[in-house]
Design a protein around this motif. Structure first.
Motif, PDB file in Angstrom:
ATOM      1  N   GLU A  26       0.884  -1.063  -0.010  1.00 55.92           N
ATOM      2  CA  GLU A  26      -0.045   0.045  -0.277  1.00 55.92           C
ATOM      3  C   GLU A  26       0.656   1.110   0.030  1.00 55.92           C
ATOM      4  OE1 GLU A  26      -4.027  -1.469   2.686  1.00 55.92           O
ATOM      5  OE2 GLU A  26      -2.180  -0.799   3.712  1.00 55.92           O
ATOM      6  N   ARG A  85     -10.694   0.971  -1.264  1.00 55.14           N
ATOM      7  CA  ARG A  85     -11.183   0.258  -0.283  1.00 55.14           C
ATOM      8  C   ARG A  85     -12.464   0.122  -0.113  1.00 55.14           C
ATOM      9  NH1 ARG A  85      -6.892   2.220   4.132  1.00 55.14           N
ATOM     10  NH2 ARG A  85      -4.919   1.187   3.589  1.00 55.14           N
ATOM     11  N   TYR A  96      -6.405  -0.961  -6.257  1.00 56.45           N
ATOM     12  CA  TYR A  96      -6.642  -1.717  -5.106  1.00 56.45           C
ATOM     13  C   TYR A  96      -5.759  -3.099  -5.522  1.00 56.45           C
ATOM     14  CZ  TYR A  96      -8.990  -5.116  -1.732  1.00 56.45           C
ATOM     15  OH  TYR A  96      -9.213  -5.932  -0.827  1.00 56.45           O
TER      16      TYR A  96
END
Length: 273
Positions: free
Chosen positions: A68, A181, A238
């Protein structure tokens, strides 16, 4: 702050290092072995308290997985691992508990370190990172607006560095990660828990794989009318932040209903010998 062990102090202190606590000894003639044992035990206890407090501090921060952090920083996973391994990022902005994690706001420093490599020396970049560390260590979502108004200029003699653009871009990128998310859901009742785009049964990694393979966005949108260009971008984001483990599966096990073959190319099989 210095503290003493339980007992009556009579002025004897073990260790002269500033960060070690004072140690008080009960009033009798101790042997050197006794003093070393007490010192070792107490230093062990103190170190344990420090690690516990350090873990509590990190738990209060917003931490990102290494993958991330790479997405928010717009660098490779290898670069994120490098700033951790080489301690380019201060230890206060990194956690190695249950995997590698980075304080979300520290992504701005990762971006800065690599993007400014051609203009600044390593020493100058590290100086800027160390100067910004206390502020980023205290960052949380509620403080973002105030921090965006603050002065992010770092000065050292003739050197002036403005870190604001890097912080602003990281916050914007973090907001996009939040949106990705929210878009993706995972339920054991749907495709065995495979992450899918909310409101559909479309696996998010299949969409990302199709885009990475060069399938035009218009074609994907035509096949999946419920999607939008923004959802495609978020799906790709994502998937990059949460890559699948193991071997990648084929994009399609067969042509789905309603699909059409645009072209076909056969390659002759080469015979051995």
């Amino acid at each position: 702050m210095r503290r003493a062990l339980p007992g009556k102090a009579f002025g004897l202190r073990l260790g002269g290092v500033d960060h070690l606590p004072s140690v008080a000894i009960v009033p009798f003639a101790p042997s050197m072995l006794f003093l070393k044992t007490v010192a070792s035990l107490y230093i062990f206890r103190w170190t344990g308290r420090f690690n516990e407090m350090d873990a509590m501090m990190h738990s209060a921060m917003e931490m990102l997985k290494a993958t991330e952090a790479a997405v928010v920083s717009r660098v490779s996973l290898r670069d994120v691992n490098r700033v951790i391994d080489e301690r380019i990022l201060p230890d206060t902005l990194v956690s190695l508990d249950n995997g590698r994690h980075v304080v979300a706001a520290a992504c701005s420093l990762i971006t800065f370190y690599f993007e400014s490599a051609k203009r600044l020396t390593s020493e100058e970049r590290l100086f800027a990172i160390r100067s910004a560390e206390p502020r980023l260590r205290r960052w949380d979502r509620t403080a973002t607006a105030e921090m965006l108004k603050a002065d992010w200029t770092v000065r050292d003699e003739f050197l002036t560095i403005d870190l604001r653009p890097f912080f602003e871009r990281s916050i914007e990128r973090l907001a996009r990660l939040d949106a990705a998310r929210e878009l993706v859901i995972s339920s054991a009742d749907i495709l065995g828990g495979t992450p899918i785009i909310g409101g559909t049964r479309i696996p998010v990694h299949d969409i990302a794989a199709a885009m990475a393979a060069g399938v035009p966005e218009d074609e994907i949108l035509e096949d999946y009318p419920s999607l939008t260009r923004d959802k495609l971008a978020l799906a790709l984001l994502y998937a990059e932040a949460n890559p699948l483990r193991g071997r990648p599966r084929p994009l399609l096990s067969g042509l789905p209903k309603g699909s059409r073959k645009l072209s076909e190319h056969r390659v002759p099989r080469r015979r051995a010998g």
